[in-house]
Scaffold this motif. Sequence first.
Motif, PDB file in Angstrom:
ATOM      1  N   THR A   1      -2.645   2.061  -4.374  1.00 32.87           N
ATOM      2  CA  THR A   1      -2.267   3.457  -4.174  1.00 32.87           C
ATOM      3  C   THR A   1      -3.433   4.201  -3.554  1.00 32.87           C
ATOM      4  N   VAL A   2      -3.120   5.001  -2.517  1.00 28.00           N
ATOM      5  CA  VAL A   2      -4.168   5.649  -1.729  1.00 28.00           C
ATOM      6  C   VAL A   2      -4.005   7.167  -1.751  1.00 28.00           C
ATOM      7  N   GLY A   3      -5.101   7.865  -1.444  1.00 25.61           N
ATOM      8  CA  GLY A   3      -5.070   9.322  -1.461  1.00 25.61           C
ATOM      9  C   GLY A   3      -4.810   9.816  -2.864  1.00 25.61           C
TER      10      GLY A   3
ATOM     11  N   GLY B   1      -7.645   1.544   1.587  1.00 20.54           N
ATOM     12  CA  GLY B   1      -6.515   0.823   1.011  1.00 20.54           C
ATOM     13  C   GLY B   1      -6.195  -0.425   1.806  1.00 20.54           C
ATOM     14  N   ILE B   2      -6.238  -0.297   3.131  1.00 21.05           N
ATOM     15  CA  ILE B   2      -5.970  -1.447   3.998  1.00 21.05           C
ATOM     16  C   ILE B   2      -7.091  -2.477   3.881  1.00 21.05           C
ATOM     17  N   ILE B   3      -8.326  -2.005   3.868  1.00 20.50           N
ATOM     18  CA  ILE B   3      -9.469  -2.918   3.708  1.00 20.50           C
ATOM     19  C   ILE B   3      -9.366  -3.659   2.380  1.00 20.50           C
ATOM     20  N   ALA B   4      -8.975  -2.944   1.326  1.00 21.28           N
ATOM     21  CA  ALA B   4      -8.859  -3.564   0.004  1.00 21.28           C
ATOM     22  C   ALA B   4      -7.792  -4.651  -0.021  1.00 21.28           C
ATOM     23  N   ALA B   5      -6.716  -4.452   0.715  1.00 19.23           N
ATOM     24  CA  ALA B   5      -5.643  -5.451   0.738  1.00 19.23           C
ATOM     25  C   ALA B   5      -6.165  -6.801   1.213  1.00 19.23           C
TER      26      ALA B   5
ATOM     27  N   ILE C   1       0.863  -1.178   0.000  1.00 17.83           N
ATOM     28  CA  ILE C   1       0.000   0.000   0.000  1.00 17.83           C
ATOM     29  C   ILE C   1       0.899   1.227   0.000  1.00 17.83           C
ATOM     30  N   MET C   2       0.830   2.018  -1.075  1.00 17.89           N
ATOM     31  CA  MET C   2       1.666   3.210  -1.191  1.00 17.89           C
ATOM     32  C   MET C   2       0.846   4.451  -0.876  1.00 17.89           C
ATOM     33  N   THR C   3       1.304   5.221   0.094  1.00 18.87           N
ATOM     34  CA  THR C   3       0.615   6.443   0.483  1.00 18.87           C
ATOM     35  C   THR C   3       1.026   7.603  -0.427  1.00 18.87           C
TER      36      THR C   3
END
Length: 360
Positions: free
Chosen positions: A179-181, A196-200, A150-152
């Motif tokens: 990729t988030v945000g 993003g974490i939920i998607a992982a 997960i890349m912020t």
Amino acid sequence: MINMDTGKVIKILENTKERTKVLIELDGKINPAINYNYITGNIKINDIVLLNTTAVDLNLGTGGYHFIIYNFSYLYKGSKREGHIIKCRYHPLQLRVLAAEEEGSPYHNIFADFNTLNRFPVIVGTLHSMLAPTVATIKYIDENIKIAYIMTDAASLPIYFSDSVYELKAKGLLDTTITVGHAFGGDIETVTIYNGIIAAKHIAHCDIAIVTMGPGIVGTSTPYGFTGIEQGYILDIINDLGGIPIGIPRLSFADSRERHKGISHHSLTVFGKVMKTRCDLILPTLDKNRAKYIYEQLENLKINNKHNIIEVSGNILYKVIKKHNLNFNTMGRGFFDDPDFFITCGAAGLYGYGRININN
């Protein structure tokens, strides 16, 4: 302000679906540059391009690359892509993505109905250079473990800038990117780090996730003026969502700057002041003098009382490097220049693997 100039493409260095690395002739000098194909279209030799030269002009850490803003030789009209979520909003180069949680996504209800991560382990680092040794260690132990990165948006926004991600994917060490945000280009896009974490877990169905920013941390030599400060509230978020938060401290005895000796002041701020909940904070097994220095740092800020301090040997990383033929680098230092930094990541990977519930 943006520094801009025009140049001519004289050589294609590397071309992938997402990016093209080229050499540019600019004011009689040869400079490397990057073209993001989904933003500015395809590029070829002799094209005249408009460049953002700001970072190179300031001698900042972009790898010496200029960035192509516009190709005068080719008008790129884009493609009809799905999604209506805009990243880099209100920027001249804003772009659309299909975010996993938006109403038009087939995954929308996963987020709407979300309840818990159910003890899903998530390792959170600061520097992008923590990604490769952590991922490679887990895959060394069990190549069947599915890993999400997960890349912020605290550093590079396009994931395409990361050579490390390309290498990890090519070697089968990384299964999914998110990729988030305002960060973009992952296999899955989300609007927030929460999703993003939920998607992982619930979309990519990975066994473990690793969160770091992309290349290019920003620091100011002030207590709270660094983008790695996000590590603290991301670990809190993992607790909020019912996961297992695992923190990697930035640890080095090779950095010449006193504020980064032992556990960096960045990590001391995150784990001592920013975090409001408890996490598993991983330390590598070190020699007596270095361990003493680090534990004194933790005790001075009572971090040892606030978090679960867990010591794990990271020496497995020597075998990991040999098996996967990887060359790690952080702040211009390779593995043998700064082994404690990388061994800390290996220790976190080893510990994270032990927290995976393979039956979940």
